[in-house]
Design an enzyme around this catalytic site. Structure first.
Site, PDB file in Angstrom:
ATOM      1  N   ASP A  92      -0.805   0.046  -9.984  1.00 54.50           N
ATOM      2  CA  ASP A  92      -1.242  -1.228  -9.837  1.00 54.50           C
ATOM      3  C   ASP A  92      -1.243  -1.697 -11.377  1.00 54.50           C
ATOM      4  O   ASP A  92      -1.636  -0.882 -12.367  1.00 54.50           O
ATOM      5  CB  ASP A  92      -2.479  -1.583  -9.440  1.00 54.50           C
ATOM      6  CG  ASP A  92      -2.555  -1.268  -7.926  1.00 54.50           C
ATOM      7  OD1 ASP A  92      -1.548  -1.465  -7.150  1.00 54.50           O
ATOM      8  OD2 ASP A  92      -3.569  -1.288  -7.195  1.00 54.50           O
ATOM      9  N   GLU A 104       0.925  -1.285  -0.059  1.00 52.27           N
ATOM     10  CA  GLU A 104      -0.021   0.006  -0.166  1.00 52.27           C
ATOM     11  C   GLU A 104       0.876   1.201   0.195  1.00 52.27           C
ATOM     12  O   GLU A 104       0.394   2.326   0.352  1.00 52.27           O
ATOM     13  CB  GLU A 104      -0.836   0.032   1.149  1.00 52.27           C
ATOM     14  CG  GLU A 104      -1.921  -1.161   1.516  1.00 52.27           C
ATOM     15  CD  GLU A 104      -2.820  -1.591   0.081  1.00 52.27           C
ATOM     16  OE1 GLU A 104      -3.047  -0.546  -0.349  1.00 52.27           O
ATOM     17  OE2 GLU A 104      -2.808  -2.630  -0.114  1.00 52.27           O
TER      18      GLU A 104
END
Length: 580
Positions: free
Chosen positions: A386, A186
């Site tokens: 991502d 994250e």
């Protein structure tokens, strides 16, 4: 000026957990939508002699699934199901008002056949295929934490160390070389400072900062948010952030009760080598995300993926799961979506690639030249995403990336490179480590002198991290940051959770979200070899603990009928700055 594109690939362990909704179908969908198209794009660029120095990471959890024999079997079955769906759709559309969708179904049939041929050509081993690209010097593969644990909130120091050491060992076993870089789960960072975790876990007056754990594990660099280098205000669970807001959308937006910073102490267009507080030479570097370029690619409000020509993510045909429509428009109802045109979408992706390179050139010539406190202009633009954004969320994403790398030949102002090459060719300046955390959840996320962050809303108690997780998760679901002590705390953080150290725009795990591991006890093997053996045993023996539906009318049909399961909405229309 250098350009570093970094992609982060991660999925929870879903093999041997049925097929739908959170079983192998999840992994197979990611392989068909993202991993195989990206591999195909990179191999085409290499064959054409076009440099594509991509920096990409695969978490050990995902990499172990991709090399498992069970994955190859499941993906072959998934291909068969999708190809049958294409045949069934073409037969059903004939002679109906949807007859115009038959060419789109044919496009999907040809595409699936091509991707299956690619998968078979690499003997069903995607990890080996990407490893071959790295060995040939086309890309760089970086590592990460073993199970993608949320490092700042792990209860014990040994848990953080084991996550990074085991992640590095697994990467070396699977990819044949030690990784230079690390993708923090994250992109979460915690500065050195006091630590008072859950009851029963050891507290500390001085817990090491995340960068110290990274350096100790042998990594040379990591990625972080522009927030940290620009001396921005810390992100806290108690800040009032609208539900679903992206980190990129919050760039430069003031928040109630948050102290404002007047000047930028460090440019986000430079890498920084962090100097250890304990003295000695610097051990680890930080590459900072550029909010401008990242916003253009990611944001659902003004980014490329919202263009009406691109494939609509939310409208799915039942049965079969095919997506046959395009975005069409920002305010167009799902029932009014028009048929998808693959050729037009590829052309639009090429246009957006041209604009993106021009945007990078403008950043290099203007934005990065703003001199920061250290007196030096920037020399790198870093865009981390991502991997699943390209292909899964944005279907045309892999085509866009291929066209971007091809268009770098048209400019000399910006040149693509890997993260390691940039740090080698342009050694970063050493800076002070980030400021200390004050223990109440509002950690200082910045390079430079410590800046105290006061949080008087809630007294610090022995279980404050647990309360913060509950508050953050409730806020992600309801948009409210209110906390009621009587409610049971959650055991994991959703991808959209806003914490003091999360940059969710850099790493959004779709469907299940980020896996924050709460280690109340330390189950640490005595050696890294023992830890690797334990991790491999987990990957082989993982079994379902709940009931899962198999593929077929009972599982696939229900999934296709319920299109509302998607966690992230499709971006709106594309906005291209008028001055470019």
């Amino acid at each position: 000026m250098d350009f570093v594109l970094a992609l982060h690939s991660h999925l929870p362990y879903v093999l041997n957990h049925g097929r739908w909704p959170h079983g192998s179908d999840w992994l197979c969908e990611a392989a068909i939508d993202t991993y195989l198209p990206l591999l195909d794009t990179l191999r085409r660029l290499a064959a054409d002699g076009v440099p594509s120095p991509l920096t990409i990471g695969f978490t050990p959890v995902l990499a172990n699934q991709l090399v498992a024999p069970a994955f190859a079997e499941e993906l072959e079955a998934y291909f068969e199901q999708r190809l049958k769906a294409c045949d069934e759709a073409a037969g059903t559309f004939a002679g109906t008002v949807d007859e115009h969708l038959i060419p789109v179904a044919g496009y999907w049939y040809d595409r699936l056949q091509s991707l299956r041929a690619l998968f078979r050509s690499v003997n069903g081993d995607l990890v080996a295929a990407f490893r071959a690209l790295e060995e040939a010097g086309h890309i760089e593969i970086i590592g990460g934490a073993a199970t993608h644990g949320f490092l700042p909130l792990l209860g014990r120091d040994e848990s953080v160390r084991l996550q990074l050491l085991l992640g590095r060992a697994e990467h070396e076993r699977l990819f044949g070389r030690a990784p230079a870089g690390c993708w923090l789960p994250e992109c979460a960072y915690r500065a050195r400072g006091p630590w008072a975790p859950l009851p029963g876990a050891p507290a500390s007056d001085e817990r090491p900062g995340t960068e110290e754990f990274v350096a100790e594990a042998g990594f040379q660099y990591f990625f972080t948010d522009a927030h940290l280098a620009a001396a921005g205000t810390p992100l806290s669970a108690y800040d009032e952030i609208p539900m679903g807001a992206e980190r990129f959308d919050l760039h430069g937006r003031s928040r109630r009760g948050a102290p404002q910073v007047a000047t930028i102490e460090h440019s986000p267009y430079k890498a920084y080598r962090l100097r250890s507080r304990r003295g000695g030479s610097a051990a680890v570097a930080a590459l900072v995300r550029d909010p401008v370029a990242s916003l253009q690619v990611w944001s659902r409000h003004g980014g490329y993926p919202g263009d009406g020509t691109y494939l609509e993510f939310h409208k799915i045909r039942w049965p079969g799961g095919l997506k046959l429509w395009r975005v069409t428009g920002n305010d167009v109802d799902l029932g009014d979506k028009q048929a998808y045109d693959p050729a037009a979408a590829r052309g639009r992706a090429a246009d957006h690639a041209t604009h993106f390179v021009q945007l990078l050139r403008r950043i290099a010539l203007t934005d990065s030249q703003e001199v920061s406190e250290d007196g030096e202009a920037g020399d790198v633009v870093v865009s981390p995403f991502d991997t699943e954004l390209f292909g899964h969320w944005w279907f045309e994403g892999p085509d866009f990336l291929g066209e971007v790398y091809r268009r770098f030949a048209d400019t000399s102002d910006v040149q693509p490179t890997t993260a390691s090459s940039h740090l080698r060719d342009r050694p970063p300046a050493t800076t002070r480590p980030p400021g200390r955390g004050n223990g109440c959840g509002r950690w200082s996320m910045r390079f430079g002198k410590p800046r105290p962050q006061r949080c008087g809303r809630r007294p610090r108690g022995p279980s404050w991290p647990r309360r913060r997780a509950s508050c953050s998760s409730r806020k992600a679901r309801t948009g409210s940051s209110s906390f009621r002590p009587g409610k049971s705390p959650t055991t994991r953080l959703d991808a959209s959770t806003s914490t003091a150290t999360t940059s969710s725009g850099c790493s959004r795990d779709w469907r299940r979200g980020g896996e924050a591991i709460w280690n109340r006890r330390a189950h640490s093997p005595r050696s890294s070899a023992g830890a690797t053996t334990c991790f491999q045993t987990f990957c082989r023996t993982s079994r379902p603990r709940w009931f899962h539906l198999d593929r077929g009318e009972r599982g696939r049909g229900r999934r296709d009928a319920h299109v509302g399961h998607v966690r992230r909405s499709r971006p709106a229309t594309s906005v291209v700055p008028a001055d470019i």
